[in-house]
Design a protein around this motif. Structure first.
Motif, PDB file in Angstrom:
ATOM      1  N   LEU A   1      -2.943   6.175   2.897  1.00  0.00           N
ATOM      2  CA  LEU A   1      -1.628   6.337   2.328  1.00  0.00           C
ATOM      3  C   LEU A   1      -1.750   7.063   0.975  1.00  0.00           C
ATOM      4  O   LEU A   1      -0.786   7.590   0.480  1.00  0.00           O
ATOM      5  CB  LEU A   1      -0.687   4.993   2.168  1.00  0.00           C
ATOM      6  CG  LEU A   1      -0.554   4.539   3.475  1.00  0.00           C
ATOM      7  CD1 LEU A   1       0.250   2.991   3.457  1.00  0.00           C
ATOM      8  CD2 LEU A   1       0.498   5.450   4.510  1.00  0.00           C
ATOM      9  N   LEU A   2      -2.820   6.848   0.236  1.00  0.00           N
ATOM     10  CA  LEU A   2      -2.739   7.206  -1.211  1.00  0.00           C
ATOM     11  C   LEU A   2      -2.984   8.817  -1.345  1.00  0.00           C
ATOM     12  O   LEU A   2      -2.425   9.471  -2.431  1.00  0.00           O
ATOM     13  CB  LEU A   2      -4.087   6.940  -2.121  1.00  0.00           C
ATOM     14  CG  LEU A   2      -3.799   5.189  -2.597  1.00  0.00           C
ATOM     15  CD1 LEU A   2      -4.886   4.724  -3.276  1.00  0.00           C
ATOM     16  CD2 LEU A   2      -2.708   5.446  -3.717  1.00  0.00           C
ATOM     17  N   THR A  44      -5.909  -2.738   0.922  1.00  0.00           N
ATOM     18  CA  THR A  44      -6.839  -1.606   0.676  1.00  0.00           C
ATOM     19  C   THR A  44      -7.131  -0.654   1.641  1.00  0.00           C
ATOM     20  O   THR A  44      -7.256   0.616   1.614  1.00  0.00           O
ATOM     21  CB  THR A  44      -8.199  -2.370   0.256  1.00  0.00           C
ATOM     22  OG1 THR A  44      -8.327  -3.111  -0.980  1.00  0.00           O
ATOM     23  CG2 THR A  44      -9.281  -0.942  -0.036  1.00  0.00           C
ATOM     24  N   ALA A  45      -7.284  -0.814   2.943  1.00  0.00           N
ATOM     25  CA  ALA A  45      -7.423  -0.313   4.329  1.00  0.00           C
ATOM     26  C   ALA A  45      -6.061   0.833   4.371  1.00  0.00           C
ATOM     27  O   ALA A  45      -6.517   2.064   4.405  1.00  0.00           O
ATOM     28  CB  ALA A  45      -7.689  -1.075   5.554  1.00  0.00           C
ATOM     29  N   PHE A  46      -4.956  -0.115   4.207  1.00  0.00           N
ATOM     30  CA  PHE A  46      -3.821   1.054   4.304  1.00  0.00           C
ATOM     31  C   PHE A  46      -3.821   2.118   3.257  1.00  0.00           C
ATOM     32  O   PHE A  46      -3.458   3.019   3.182  1.00  0.00           O
ATOM     33  CB  PHE A  46      -2.570   0.148   4.223  1.00  0.00           C
ATOM     34  CG  PHE A  46      -1.951  -0.149   5.644  1.00  0.00           C
ATOM     35  CD1 PHE A  46      -1.935   0.645   6.667  1.00  0.00           C
ATOM     36  CD2 PHE A  46      -1.942  -1.588   5.794  1.00  0.00           C
ATOM     37  CE1 PHE A  46      -1.238   0.207   7.846  1.00  0.00           C
ATOM     38  CE2 PHE A  46      -1.366  -2.140   6.954  1.00  0.00           C
ATOM     39  CZ  PHE A  46      -1.293  -1.283   8.090  1.00  0.00           C
ATOM     40  N   ALA A  47      -4.097   1.486   1.976  1.00  0.00           N
ATOM     41  CA  ALA A  47      -4.393   2.373   0.792  1.00  0.00           C
ATOM     42  C   ALA A  47      -5.161   3.637   0.833  1.00  0.00           C
ATOM     43  O   ALA A  47      -4.714   4.792   0.444  1.00  0.00           O
ATOM     44  CB  ALA A  47      -4.719   1.604  -0.399  1.00  0.00           C
ATOM     45  N   TYR A  48      -6.346   3.429   1.253  1.00  0.00           N
ATOM     46  CA  TYR A  48      -7.218   4.649   1.739  1.00  0.00           C
ATOM     47  C   TYR A  48      -6.453   5.889   2.469  1.00  0.00           C
ATOM     48  O   TYR A  48      -6.374   6.905   2.376  1.00  0.00           O
ATOM     49  CB  TYR A  48      -8.304   4.323   2.472  1.00  0.00           C
ATOM     50  CG  TYR A  48      -9.550   3.615   1.568  1.00  0.00           C
ATOM     51  CD1 TYR A  48      -9.876   4.299   0.462  1.00  0.00           C
ATOM     52  CD2 TYR A  48     -10.012   2.448   1.852  1.00  0.00           C
ATOM     53  CE1 TYR A  48     -10.983   3.837  -0.235  1.00  0.00           C
ATOM     54  CE2 TYR A  48     -10.978   1.927   0.988  1.00  0.00           C
ATOM     55  CZ  TYR A  48     -11.550   2.638  -0.133  1.00  0.00           C
ATOM     56  OH  TYR A  48     -12.365   1.851  -0.964  1.00  0.00           O
ATOM     57  N   ALA A 106       0.879  -1.209  -0.074  1.00  0.00           N
ATOM     58  CA  ALA A 106      -0.075  -0.173   0.247  1.00  0.00           C
ATOM     59  C   ALA A 106       0.957   1.233  -0.058  1.00  0.00           C
ATOM     60  O   ALA A 106       0.443   2.119  -0.623  1.00  0.00           O
ATOM     61  CB  ALA A 106      -0.827  -0.044   1.115  1.00  0.00           C
ATOM     62  N   ASN A 107       1.923   1.287   0.684  1.00  0.00           N
ATOM     63  CA  ASN A 107       2.847   2.525   0.880  1.00  0.00           C
ATOM     64  C   ASN A 107       3.739   2.629  -0.401  1.00  0.00           C
ATOM     65  O   ASN A 107       4.025   3.671  -0.776  1.00  0.00           O
ATOM     66  CB  ASN A 107       3.740   2.210   2.045  1.00  0.00           C
ATOM     67  CG  ASN A 107       4.339   3.552   2.230  1.00  0.00           C
ATOM     68  OD1 ASN A 107       3.781   4.377   2.119  1.00  0.00           O
ATOM     69  ND2 ASN A 107       5.821   3.601   2.432  1.00  0.00           N
ATOM     70  N   THR A 108       3.569   1.567  -1.315  1.00  0.00           N
ATOM     71  CA  THR A 108       4.440   1.598  -2.651  1.00  0.00           C
ATOM     72  C   THR A 108       3.416   2.290  -3.720  1.00  0.00           C
ATOM     73  O   THR A 108       3.703   3.006  -4.529  1.00  0.00           O
ATOM     74  CB  THR A 108       4.794   0.425  -2.914  1.00  0.00           C
ATOM     75  OG1 THR A 108       5.836  -0.069  -2.143  1.00  0.00           O
ATOM     76  CG2 THR A 108       5.496   0.511  -4.434  1.00  0.00           C
ATOM     77  N   LEU A 123      -0.635   4.290  12.149  1.00  0.00           N
ATOM     78  CA  LEU A 123       0.382   4.002  11.185  1.00  0.00           C
ATOM     79  C   LEU A 123       0.102   4.681   9.840  1.00  0.00           C
ATOM     80  O   LEU A 123       0.851   5.308   9.317  1.00  0.00           O
ATOM     81  CB  LEU A 123       0.557   2.545  10.952  1.00  0.00           C
ATOM     82  CG  LEU A 123       1.719   2.082   9.956  1.00  0.00           C
ATOM     83  CD1 LEU A 123       3.211   2.689  10.466  1.00  0.00           C
ATOM     84  CD2 LEU A 123       1.767   0.687   9.836  1.00  0.00           C
ATOM     85  N   GLY A 124      -0.958   4.506   9.322  1.00  0.00           N
ATOM     86  CA  GLY A 124      -1.304   5.200   8.154  1.00  0.00           C
ATOM     87  C   GLY A 124      -1.262   6.751   7.957  1.00  0.00           C
ATOM     88  O   GLY A 124      -0.601   7.268   7.172  1.00  0.00           O
ATOM     89  N   ILE A 125      -1.931   7.486   9.129  1.00  0.00           N
ATOM     90  CA  ILE A 125      -2.072   8.819   8.936  1.00  0.00           C
ATOM     91  C   ILE A 125      -0.891   9.197   9.328  1.00  0.00           C
ATOM     92  O   ILE A 125      -0.187  10.513   8.760  1.00  0.00           O
ATOM     93  CB  ILE A 125      -3.072   9.158  10.041  1.00  0.00           C
ATOM     94  CG1 ILE A 125      -4.443   8.825   9.589  1.00  0.00           C
ATOM     95  CG2 ILE A 125      -2.726  10.722  10.525  1.00  0.00           C
ATOM     96  CD1 ILE A 125      -5.596   8.955  10.678  1.00  0.00           C
ATOM     97  N   GLY A 126       0.132   8.726  10.230  1.00  0.00           N
ATOM     98  CA  GLY A 126       1.475   9.407  10.580  1.00  0.00           C
ATOM     99  C   GLY A 126       2.602   9.054   9.698  1.00  0.00           C
ATOM    100  O   GLY A 126       3.185   9.909   9.401  1.00  0.00           O
TER     101      GLY A 126
END
Length: 578
Positions: free
Chosen positions: A181-182, A175-179, A95-97, A247-250
């Protein structure tokens, strides 16, 4: 020679015919100095008086890049310790990529490769290129907003593209991380755009240091996640999971901080933003070049998409092992290669704009030789210490010896490609400096045609645990193909590239590196096996690295390799100051 790098390629400070039969001539008669004003002919090749020297610019950026790479690697280590190296880390890495991939497809390659040469050329305008810069910022900012919005909405579809749901991956978690991190796409674009404007003005410091702030924000975020109770839920998956959300927001906040930090130095440079719409002749030219660059990125992402799907079809942790091994692989390039390329790009752009192919070839040859003497010994030692690196660094917290060993093996098996990778990046910059965006696409097509079939052979021939090793080997071979093809293409385009001198430097460096590897291997044999796995790996890593690097560079110094002298002079001066 002093403690600073020459302001120009040493070759062009004297007639090339003098070097025709010499592989590595020594300069004994006179120091390398900047030609005096008024000199003409062969000697009149120094950079403009107001331009900072290549050595000074690249040296400062190398320090910033080193700290950036270290802190970037530190948060990767902490992430393994905080959430492990299994499906949670794989999902985050995929997701981070995604923001990087989509940003590159949208305009990342355009901003990093084409904007600096075009902005340098626009400085010849009556207004110093201000109107042209404002128009670029307006168009690029608009595209970034639209592209980011579409990407966030399409997150589930993007996940399906990169994740093989028949393997052991977790598409819902990706997908959850992608929302979260995108949204980075927009801020990656802002950072790249502002960096290009600053670099065109020969302002390199802020763009080199801003990623350090990003990494510090991410490190703080991961430390918070580490001390939070519980684990990231994988069944069921919820975007409101406290650890997942933090983690995602940070991580996204780090990219935001990185971008915002460039605004003050940009304003201090005299740039004034103004919405400026409309398409002129040069913007149409930019659009044509940009389409080729987007094509280059699109073709390269075909290879990456297949890579990710192959990795997610194997054992859990394959993506994490690949990601961390790739990060370690790029560490020496990031410190040496990126700083050198960033500093030399405006020079090559100016030489290309002036039609001065001799100076352009000089810069290419010089950068190639510097990259060789600095990177080949490091890549050779990485081959020996790769396994120890993995165990020493990735057994903290939730990291296991088995997973860590696989990461180290992936690094070792791909280390041979460090110089080819650096040469490919340099060659691409030369093509872009000449406003040739088509050739890089054609080279990337050939590289991808070679890469994809080899990637699909990995799961067919290797066990699930070893797929990542095969993928790293394929990546390395692809860059070897690209470097050879790029060199031949440049020879056809520009003529004599002083390849004899470059090959001579490579030959001497390989000999020195082989001796360094042999010495490092012997040093590793004296480390007792009675130590625990982690302590044994640390002792072996430190001992073999010191011995291997010392012998390799010691042989190069004994052989009087000219390209190493400026670096050793700088180090000697720092030691004397200490």
């Amino acid at each position: 020679m002093g403690s600073r790098w020459p302001v120009a390629d040493p070759d062009v400070l004297r007639p090339y015919d003098q070097l025709a039969t010499q592989v590595m001539p020594a300069i004994k008669d006179a120091p390398l100095v900047k030609p005096r004003p008024g000199d003409t002919g062969e000697q009149d090749v120094a950079a403009p008086a107001k331009a900072p020297s290549l050595a000074k610019s690249s040296g400062r950026m190398a320090i910033a890049s080193l700290i950036s790479r270290i802190t970037g690697f530190a948060w990767k280590l902490l992430l393994v310790a905080a959430i492990g190296a299994q499906v949670e880390n794989d999902s985050f890495n995929v997701a981070n990529t995604m923001p990087n991939i989509i940003f590159e497809l949208l305009m990342g390659g355009v901003l990093s490769s084409l904007v600096v040469p075009l902005l340098v050329r626009s400085q010849d305008d009556k207004d110093g290129g201000e109107a042209y810069t404002q128009r670029l910022v307006t168009v690029a900012g608009t595209l970034l907003v639209v592209g980011t919005t579409i990407a966030v909405v399409a997150a589930p579809l993007i996940t399906k593209l990169y994740v093989d749901d028949k393997g052991q991956a977790n598409p819902e978690l990706v997908t959850a991380f992608a929302y979260l991190l995108l949204p980075q796409i927009f801020f990656y674009g802002v950072f790249a755009l502002l960096s290009a404007v600053l670099n065109a003005k020969n302002i390199f410091g802020p763009t080199a240091w801003a990623p350090v702030i990003n990494n510090l924000v991410v490190i703080f975020t991961i430390l918070v996640v580490w001390i939070m109770p519980g684990n990231i839920s994988t069944d069921p998956v919820s975007i409101t999971d406290p650890k997942l959300l933090t983690l995602g927001i940070g991580v996204t906040s780090g990219i935001v901080a990185q971008s915002v930090l460039l605004i003050p130095p940009l304003l201090r440079s005299g740039f004034k933003f103004k919405w400026r719409w409309g398409i002129d002749k040069r913007m149409k030219e930019f659009g044509g070049l940009a389409l080729w660059t987007v094509g280059y990125v699109a073709v390269s992402q075909v290879g990456y998409t297949i890579t990710t799907r192959v990795l997610t079809s194997g054992s859990q942790g394959g993506v994490t092992a690949y990601s961390n091994a790739w990060l370690l692989f790029q560490l020496p390039y990031g410190v040496i290669g990126v700083s050198l390329l960033t500093a030399i790009m405006p020079r090559m752009s100016r030489a290309a704009a002036d039609g001065d192919h001799k100076k352009l070839i000089g810069d290419l040859s010089y950068a190639s030789r510097i990259s060789t003497v600095m990177l080949v010994p490091i890549s050779a030692v990485m081959t020996v210490v790769g396994g120890s690196v993995g165990i020493a660094l990735f057994t903290l917290g939730k990291g296991t010896v088995e997973d860590a060993s696989r990461m180290g093996e992936a690094l070792a098996i791909s280390a041979f490609a460090l110089l080819p990778y650096a040469l490919v990046m340099l060659q691409m910059r030369v093509f872009y400096a000449m406003k040739d965006a088509r050739t890089p696409v054609l080279i990337m097509i050939v590289m991808t045609v070679v890469k994809v079939p080899l990637l699909y052979l990995c799961p067919a021939l290797l066990s699930p645990d070893n797929i990542v090793l095969g993928v790293m080997m394929v990546n390395g071979l692809t860059f070897v193909v690209g470097a050879i093809l790029g060199q031949v293409w440049l020879w056809v385009t520009l003529g004599n590239l002083r390849s004899k001198r470059v090959l001579g430097v490579i030959l001497f460096t390989v000999v020195a590196s082989v001796l360094g590897v042999g010495a490092a291997w012997l040093a590793g044999q004296i480390v007792p096996d009675s130590f625990g796995p982690t302590f044994h790996a640390w002792v072996k890593l430190l001992l073999q690295t010191v011995v291997g690097i010392a012998v390799s560079f010691g042989v190069l110094i004994a052989l009087k390799v000219e390209e190493l002298k400026p670096a050793t002079a700088r180090i000697t001066r720092l030691i004397k100051r200490g």
